[in-house]
Design a protein around this motif. Structure first.
Motif: not given
Length: 450
Positions: A82-85, A93, A88-91
């Motif tokens: 889980k990462e933040t783009d 990968r 500032n949205k959680e995506v």
């Protein structure tokens, strides 16, 4: 001073007869002879470098020093992160990486058949070797790596191993792993675990309890060194060969060794406690390519040539100043005690002869070995100097005595060169005795004479 003798002639005659002035000339000459002596040392270094160059050339054409590396089990895995783009949205990968596992048990048995290759006057030790490697990989401790078993791509696993110079392989190795017989292929990716090497794709999805046994053999050739990398939790190595003067070097010395005229046998057994690698890790492709860590985990056999004439000749030349000084002092005492003046030019000729001695030693040692070369150069120089002194002093007994003194000097240096471990104590005692003898004979010199 007579009536017909000028003051200038009196001063010159006084200088010629002055013991102190003569001694100063001799000391200056000794220092001057350091220049050609250093040139001889440079010549020895040059010849030794030439030997190293020839050894590298032969090794390049035959095969270089070999280090047996591996094997390593590589299991790909997929992981969702889980990462933040930027908004500032959680995506989520998907990350693909590799799990690296070292052998639980690693057994290596190597047999060396050695020979000497000649390049001109230089020798290079080379070998052919049959190396049998076996062992097993145990199930990975996934909990410590934050992985789960369903993330592992067990059907896409690989076993990777390498040697230092792949040119030395005589055939394509075949690996038996997890009841599969597999033919190796080269690794073209320089960023891989060993920076190259060989690999096989192996399906370990059906491995019982995650245990993966393996075995393979290497038919290879190399030169000068055969070394091994301590990768197993327990690493057992047994090596034997036909070389009668091996040197065991590297991080670990053998637990057992036997060396005789027929060859050698050695055995190592090591645990992973002092190994510079973890048993398993993820994503660090270059861990086993770290030169420092490889050095700290490498051990093996060096095929040491029994005689290194350049090393011995260099050690002998370092005593040049001592031999020249003792010879000149002996000649000076002979001159003073017998009251027969020897011209300073004759000292120069004797000094030159004693410098050429080391050139003779170097050139003959390349052809007949150090010991015979030392005998030839010593006898030739002693004979030349003694005959020259006999012609100067017109006295055969004095020349024979001087020949004996020179023989003692050269025999003393030869003993020091041969007895490396006791060279310091023997040299110190002998020099103490020489100083005592010189002190005894110096009592007869009238230092106030002008």
């Amino acid at each position: 001073m007579t009536e017909n003798e000028s003051p200038k002639q009196g001063i010159m005659d006084g200088l010629k007869e002055s013991i102190t002035i003569k001694l100063l000339f001799i000391c200056t000459l000794i220092l001057v002879l350091l220049v050609p002596s250093s040139l001889v040392n440079n010549l020895i270094d040059e010849r030794a470098s030439r030997q190293d160059e020839m050894m590298r050339d032969v090794s390049d054409k035959w095969s270089g020093s070999q280090v047996i590396k591996g094997p390593v089990l590589i299991i790909p895995y997929k992981q969702q992160i889980k990462e933040t783009d930027a908004l500032n949205k959680e995506v989520i990968r998907e990350h693909t990486g590799n799990l690296y596992i070292l052998p639980d048990n690693l057994h290596i048995k190597a047999g060396l058949s050695t020979q000497i290759l000649h390049r001109g006057i230089f020798d290079v030790a080379v070998y052919n070797s049959q190396v049998k490697i076996s062992g097993n990989f145990s199930k990975a401790d996934l909990g410590s790596l934050s992985l789960t078993s369903d993330q592992l791509l067990l059907n896409k696993a690989r076993i990777v191993f390498s040697i230092s110079d792949l040119k030395g392989l005589k055939n394509n190795p075949v690996i038996k792993a997890n009841d599969q017989t597999l033919t190796t292929e080269p690794v073209f990716d320089n960023a891989s675990v060993f920076g190259g090497g060989l690999q096989v794709a192996v399906d370990i999805s059906g491995a019982k309890d995650g245990n993966v046994p393996f075995e393979y053999a290497l038919d290879l050739k190399g030169s000068q060194n055969l070394s091994f990398l301590h990768l197993g939790k327990t690493t057992d190595v047994e090596a034997s060969g036909t070389w009668s003067s091996p040197s065991f070097d590297g991080r670990y010395l053998p637990d057992e060794r036997t060396v005789n005229k027929d060859g050698f046998k050695a055995r190592w057994r090591m645990l992973y406690y002092n190994r510079p690698f973890p048993q398993q890790w993820i994503d660090n492709d270059r861990l086993l390519s770290n030169d420092k860590k490889l050095t700290d985990a490498t051990f093996g056999i060096k095929l040491r040539l029994p005689v290194d004439q350049y090393q011995k000749t260099m050690r002998t030349s370092k005593y040049a100043l001592l031999i020249i000084a003792l010879t000149f002092i002996s000649l000076f005492l002979t001159e003073v005690i017998r009251k027969q003046r020897i011209h300073i030019f004759n000292y120069v000729l004797i000094g030159i002869a004693m410098i050429i001695y080391y050139s003779l030693l170097l050139s003959f040692s390349e052809q007949v070995g150090y010991n015979y070369a030392y005998l030839i150069a010593s006898v030739s120089t002693i004979a030349l100097v003694s005959v020259f002194i006999a012609s100067l002093l017109k006295n055969k007994m004095a020349a024979l005595l001087f020949a004996f003194i020179l023989s003692v000097f050269y025999a003393f240096i030869f003993v020091i060169i041969q007895l490396e471990d006791f060279a310091l104590i023997i040299g110190s005692i002998a020099l103490f005795m020489v100083v005592a003898i010189l002190m005894y004979f110096s009592r007869k010199i009238n230092w106030d004479k002008h």
